[in-house]
Design a protein around this motif. Structure first.
Motif, PDB file in Angstrom:
ATOM      1  N   ASN A   5     -13.443 139.072 -15.430  1.00 49.53           N
ATOM      2  CA  ASN A   5     -15.445 140.119 -14.915  1.00 49.53           C
ATOM      3  C   ASN A   5     -14.323 141.401 -13.439  1.00 49.53           C
ATOM      4  O   ASN A   5     -15.237 142.047 -13.441  1.00 49.53           O
ATOM      5  CB  ASN A   5     -15.771 139.918 -15.179  1.00 49.53           C
ATOM      6  N   ARG A   8     -14.515 145.694 -14.092  1.00 49.05           N
ATOM      7  CA  ARG A   8     -15.393 145.431 -15.158  1.00 49.05           C
ATOM      8  C   ARG A   8     -15.273 147.526 -15.579  1.00 49.05           C
ATOM      9  O   ARG A   8     -15.744 148.209 -14.179  1.00 49.05           O
ATOM     10  CB  ARG A   8     -17.041 145.209 -15.020  1.00 49.05           C
ATOM     11  N   TYR A   9     -15.194 147.727 -16.371  1.00 48.71           N
ATOM     12  CA  TYR A   9     -15.903 149.236 -15.766  1.00 48.71           C
ATOM     13  C   TYR A   9     -14.425 149.874 -15.328  1.00 48.71           C
ATOM     14  O   TYR A   9     -14.733 151.024 -15.805  1.00 48.71           O
ATOM     15  CB  TYR A   9     -16.866 149.127 -16.016  1.00 48.71           C
ATOM     16  N   GLN A  10     -13.249 148.991 -15.010  1.00 45.98           N
ATOM     17  CA  GLN A  10     -12.048 150.396 -14.371  1.00 45.98           C
ATOM     18  C   GLN A  10     -11.631 150.488 -15.581  1.00 45.98           C
ATOM     19  O   GLN A  10     -11.066 149.538 -16.143  1.00 45.98           O
ATOM     20  CB  GLN A  10     -12.094 149.499 -13.452  1.00 45.98           C
ATOM     21  N   GLU A  11      -9.719 150.764 -15.590  1.00 49.75           N
ATOM     22  CA  GLU A  11      -9.141 151.158 -16.089  1.00 49.75           C
ATOM     23  C   GLU A  11      -8.023 150.247 -15.711  1.00 49.75           C
ATOM     24  O   GLU A  11      -7.642 150.284 -14.691  1.00 49.75           O
ATOM     25  CB  GLU A  11      -8.539 152.378 -16.216  1.00 49.75           C
ATOM     26  N   LYS A  32     -14.717 143.737 -20.183  1.00 48.92           N
ATOM     27  CA  LYS A  32     -15.491 145.601 -20.467  1.00 48.92           C
ATOM     28  C   LYS A  32     -14.313 146.235 -19.307  1.00 48.92           C
ATOM     29  O   LYS A  32     -14.736 146.546 -19.033  1.00 48.92           O
ATOM     30  CB  LYS A  32     -16.631 145.291 -19.871  1.00 48.92           C
ATOM     31  N   THR A  33     -12.580 145.894 -20.020  1.00 52.58           N
ATOM     32  CA  THR A  33     -11.515 146.694 -18.971  1.00 52.58           C
ATOM     33  C   THR A  33     -11.300 147.580 -19.890  1.00 52.58           C
ATOM     34  O   THR A  33     -11.361 147.111 -21.271  1.00 52.58           O
ATOM     35  CB  THR A  33     -11.044 145.643 -17.955  1.00 52.58           C
ATOM     36  N   LYS A  34     -11.056 148.723 -19.423  1.00 57.21           N
ATOM     37  CA  LYS A  34     -10.129 149.888 -20.977  1.00 57.21           C
ATOM     38  C   LYS A  34      -8.633 149.015 -20.101  1.00 57.21           C
ATOM     39  O   LYS A  34      -7.972 149.545 -19.592  1.00 57.21           O
ATOM     40  CB  LYS A  34     -10.467 150.792 -19.875  1.00 57.21           C
ATOM     41  N   ASN A  63     -11.387 151.794 -25.565  1.00 54.25           N
ATOM     42  CA  ASN A  63     -11.190 150.798 -24.587  1.00 54.25           C
ATOM     43  C   ASN A  63     -10.095 149.983 -24.327  1.00 54.25           C
ATOM     44  O   ASN A  63      -9.413 149.602 -23.161  1.00 54.25           O
ATOM     45  CB  ASN A  63     -12.152 149.894 -24.137  1.00 54.25           C
TER      46      ASN A  63
END
Length: 468
Positions: A5, A8-11, A32-34, A63
């Motif tokens: 985590n 999370r929501y990062q690339e 939820k990582t790109k 993603n």
């Protein structure tokens, strides 16, 4: 599987989709990582089952991007590069993504680092060395499980760090660590770090022996006064490492020897464990005739596992019971079949002469199957063990080069070419005593996908031909 985590929501960029890369990809996507996943041998990547479904969904939701060109990546959006152990960091030249990340000061990390950052309350035991680390890793895990401790075993042994199950403060991760994996570590601190031996290896990926040694020594980085280093002292190079740690290190140090009884350490001499970890108290335990752990090198592995388990609170008698119940490790001097007085030994993991030397030392009257892609100085360095050989069967690319050596020393040999042909010739010769040993002293990639496929083929052919 351990969800990550942190990003999370990062690339992030994930380099390599092999045994450590694929579990890392799964863990990152679950967090939820790109992910931008890059593998230079994508055609060999096997994505299947639930993981494959997850990856397909991630691709459809944008993603997961697979193998874009470097020009298509917006590095300003990249939070980290997660590199697999097979990715060159410096030598012979860094991977272009690694080079770009260094230029832009983008953090470069690994699956072991992410495991350590995620399961922060667990204990970590790491094992390294040029040879023997897989057997020692599995043996430590076996002893701890035998003692009813909560253990997960992985790392370089073939189970990616993020493929393991999450553990809490009661859990222990036992990790085999290669020089490539250690080179990627930054903040990881091992509670117990085991260093078995050191000889030149992987010099195609390390600039020289000193660079290889420096990568290995990272196993002790960040250790503190309540941590342990377990170090063999039976060679000059390893004694230097022990002395360096004793002078400059903060951790407690446990010496290992199979040549002499050590002060404040563990020794194995003539099948007896001498435990001197507690000052002025020597305990002795007999472990003779271990069929699944033959040879001096396995004595070193046992000593290391004994020390690690004792430090971890396992009673001495339980450790010895567990050692005696250990069934050995596949492809490492593995007893495949006994047919009367004829034994078949699979040591396909013997991919260099140091590893093969251990196998040759363990037996006499050997029918040796050797060859493949030679990794080091050739076979002549083993000439002091040639008196143990009855016949040599040569396979793979190194066969002509090895044949010259055996001709020089008047050792009977046959250029069989393949593993199957070697075993057919042995069968036709009606050999009924001795040891048929596959220990190639070479890499496998000229004829096989890896040493495991080579070893499995050996076992299948042996059982097919000799299991009447």
């Amino acid at each position: 599987m351990i969800p990550i985590n942190k990003f999370r929501y990062q690339e992030v960029i994930l380099l390599g989709l092999g045994r450590s890369g694929l579990p890392a990809l799964h863990s990152l996507l679950c967090g939820k990582t790109k992910v931008i996943a890059i593998d230079d041998n994508l055609q060999n990547v096997n994505i299947g089952g639930l993981a494959g479904m997850l990856h397909q969904q991630a691709i459809s939701e944008r993603n997961l991007i697979v193998n874009p060109s470097i020009d298509q990546i917006n590095f300003k959006n990249i939070s980290a590069v997660i590199a697999s152990p097979g990715i060159p960091l410096t030598y012979p030249k860094p991977h272009p993504i690694i080079e770009k990340a260094k230029q832009l000061n983008i953090p470069i990390t690994s699956d072991i680092e992410l495991l350590y950052e995620t399961c922060t309350k667990s204990k970590y035991i790491a094992i390294t060395g040029t040879n023997g680390k897989s057997t020692t890793t599995v043996l430590i895990g076996h002893i701890l499980k035998y003692a009813k401790q909560v253990v997960q075993v992985g790392g370089n042994i073939g189970v990616g760090a993020l493929q393991l199950e999450p553990l809490d403060s009661n859990g222990i991760y036992v990790l085999e660590t290669s020089s490539f994996q250690l080179a990627l570590l930054n903040k990881v601190k091992f509670d117990i770090a085991v260093f078995l031996n050191l000889t030149p290896d992987h010099l195609d990926r390390h600039r020289d022996f000193d660079s290889y040694k420096a990568a290995k020594l990272k196993i002790f980085e960040n250790q503190k006064s309540d941590d342990y280093a377990i170090v063999s002292i039976d060679t000059l190079e390893m004694q230097k490492i022990f002395d360096y740690l004793a002078k400059y290190g903060k951790q407690k140090i446990i010496p290992l020897s199979i040549q002499k009884i050590t002060e404040n350490g563990v020794s194995i001499i003539d099948g007896v464990i001498y435990d001197n970890i507690t000052p002025n108290v020597q305990k002795e335990f007999e472990i003779k005739e271990l069929k699944r752990l033959p040879g001096e090198h396995n004595a070193q592995n046992i000593a290391a596992a004994y020390a690690a388990a004792k430090i971890n609170g396992v009673k001495e008698e339980i450790i010895v019971e567990a050692i005696k119940s250990f069934k050995g490790l596949e492809h490492r001097i593995e007893l495949v079949l006994e047919k009367g007085e004829l034994k078949f030994i699979n040591d396909s993991k013997g991919t260099n002469t140091d590893a093969t030397q251990n196998a040759l030392k363990a037996f006499n009257n050997i029918y040796w199957i050797a060859g493949g892609i030679s990794k080091d100085q050739g076979i002549e360095c083993l000439s002091h063990l040639f008196d143990r050989l009855k016949h040599v069967y040569l396979i793979g690319a190194a066969a002509p080069k090895f044949a010259e050596v055996f001709k020089k020393y008047n050792i009977p040999y046959t250029c069989a070419g393949t593993l199957k042909k070697s075993l057919e010739l042995i069968k036709e010769s009606n050999i009924n005593s001795g040891v048929v040993l596959l220990s190639p002293a070479c890499a496998s990639l000229d004829q096989w996908k890896d040493y495991e496929q080579r070893g499995n083929s050996f076992k299948e052919i042996v059982k097919e031909m000799w299991n009447d």
